[in-house]
Design an enzyme around this catalytic site. Structure first.
Site, mmCIF file in Angstrom:
data_model
loop_
_atom_site.group_PDB
_atom_site.id
_atom_site.type_symbol
_atom_site.label_atom_id
_atom_site.label_comp_id
_atom_site.label_asym_id
_atom_site.label_seq_id
_atom_site.Cartn_x
_atom_site.Cartn_y
_atom_site.Cartn_z
ATOM 1 N N ASP A 69 5.871 4.788 5.019
ATOM 2 C CA ASP A 69 6.724 3.803 5.693
ATOM 3 C C ASP A 69 6.724 2.451 4.973
ATOM 4 O OD1 ASP A 69 4.007 3.529 6.626
ATOM 5 O OD2 ASP A 69 4.724 2.276 8.261
ATOM 6 N N HIS A 70 6.150 2.416 3.763
ATOM 7 C CA HIS A 70 6.173 1.200 2.937
ATOM 8 C C HIS A 70 6.747 1.445 1.545
ATOM 9 C CE1 HIS A 70 3.684 -1.137 5.852
ATOM 10 N NE2 HIS A 70 3.477 0.102 6.254
ATOM 11 N N HIS A 118 1.423 3.954 1.910
ATOM 12 C CA HIS A 118 1.968 4.739 3.027
ATOM 13 C C HIS A 118 3.482 4.864 2.929
ATOM 14 C CE1 HIS A 118 -1.806 4.060 5.733
ATOM 15 N NE2 HIS A 118 -1.944 5.090 4.922
ATOM 16 N N HIS A 138 -7.348 -1.079 5.891
ATOM 17 C CA HIS A 138 -6.324 -0.142 6.385
ATOM 18 C C HIS A 138 -6.234 1.022 5.400
ATOM 19 C CE1 HIS A 138 -2.628 1.312 8.214
ATOM 20 N NE2 HIS A 138 -1.981 1.168 7.071
ATOM 21 N N HIS A 195 0.853 -1.199 0.000
ATOM 22 C CA HIS A 195 0.000 0.000 0.000
ATOM 23 C C HIS A 195 0.883 1.242 0.000
ATOM 24 C CE1 HIS A 195 0.812 -0.490 4.290
ATOM 25 N NE2 HIS A 195 0.261 0.680 4.572
ATOM 26 N N ASP A 224 0.129 -3.873 6.298
ATOM 27 C CA ASP A 224 -0.541 -3.408 7.518
ATOM 28 C C ASP A 224 -1.982 -3.909 7.591
ATOM 29 O OD1 ASP A 224 1.783 -2.046 8.062
ATOM 30 O OD2 ASP A 224 0.959 -0.049 7.745
ATOM 31 N N HIS A 250 5.177 -4.527 10.751
ATOM 32 C CA HIS A 250 5.529 -3.792 11.979
ATOM 33 C C HIS A 250 5.756 -4.734 13.160
ATOM 34 C CE1 HIS A 250 4.719 0.393 10.665
ATOM 35 N NE2 HIS A 250 3.832 -0.177 9.863
HETATM 36 FE FE FE Z 1 2.895 0.851 8.148
HETATM 37 ZN ZN ZN Z 2 0.149 1.666 6.579
#
Ligand code: FE
Ligand code: ZN
Length: 257
Positions: free
Chosen positions: A58-59, A56, A113, A54, A137, A175
């Protein structure tokens, strides 16, 4: 296929897939480029694919820099993420297949999410081996992702698809949230003996700074409250008899836990 787990940021994991025969590698959700580039150098492997779950940051934060270094790498992501994943070239839908080395992976569309989230599932290469699920996530060890762009009904449907996979599946979530997740799980399912012993194991591992990922899907099915919306014990814990309402109430409690 060998899988390396690279810890980055506060609590993210990047997963690097390596196929030694061809000296090629793929990466799942590169939050940052540098740790991936270092690991590739150590292996002497060339990056051929970026698998994003996805959009985001942090990905996908490492996508651009990885593409500069490996311009032939192909960036995969969900069809609904069009315009949100840097460098995305392949737009995947439910039931699509991708491959890495000789190994095919099946795509699951798992909104909740985010509205575009996908998961990658590599079924066992030989009978008796585990499958490998890269779920970003959506499903966490002991919990699930927050509902930023989706509804409880969508997330139940998405998690239901993952729950249908075999117990002997490794869950590579993005995570290291497991300890806190299990602390919450015990508040709603306190008499679950397997959950109690899992909590003890995870607490010990974290005291020694050990990773708790990958998890196993069989354990998740028996101890993760966010896969157990149809269990009377969890329905009773949130005073509901409706699966989606049960899930929604659990998710709401976890949001403020
Ligand atoms: Fe994340
Ligand atoms: Zn995420």
């Amino acid at each position: 296929m060998q899988i390396y787990r690279l810890p980055v940021l506060a609590d993210n994991y990047i997963f690097l897939l390596h196929s030694p025969p061809q000296q090629i590698a793929a990466v799942v959700d590169p939050a940052e480029a540098a740790p991936v580039i270092n690991q590739l150098a150590k292996l002497g492997a060339e990056l051929t694919a970026i698998f994003n779950t996805h959009h985001h940051s942090d990905h996908v934060g490492g996508n651009r820099q990885l593409l500069q270094q490996f311009p032939n790498a192909i960036v995969y992501g969900g069809a609904e993420d069009k315009g949100r994943i840097p460098g995305q070239q392949v737009f995947l839908k439910e039931g699509d297949r991708v491959s890495f080395g000789q190994q095919p992976a099946e795509i699951f569309f798992v909104p909740g999410h985010t509205r575009a989230h996908i998961a990658y599932y590599f079924s066992p290469h030989f009978p008796g081996e585990p499958g490998e699920l890269f779920c970003g996530d959506t499903l966490f060890a002991g919990s699930c992702g927050r509902l930023f762009e989706g509804t409880p009904a969508q997330m139940v449907d998405s998690l239901g698809k993952l729950r249908n996979l075999p117990d002997n599946t490794r869950v590579w979530c993005a995570h290291e949230y497991t300890l806190k997740n299990l602390q919450f799980a015990l508040t709603v399912d306190p008499r679950n003996a397997e959950l109690q012993s899992r909590f003890t194991e995870v607490a010990t591992a974290r005291r020694h700074h050990q990773a708790t990922i990958p998890s196993w899907l069989g354990i998740e099915k028996r101890t993760n409250p966010f896969l157990r919306w149809d269990e009377p014990i969890l329905q009773a814990a949130v005073n509901s008899q409706d699966p989606i309402q049960t899930f929604a109430r659990l998710r709401g409690m976890k949001d403020t836990f």
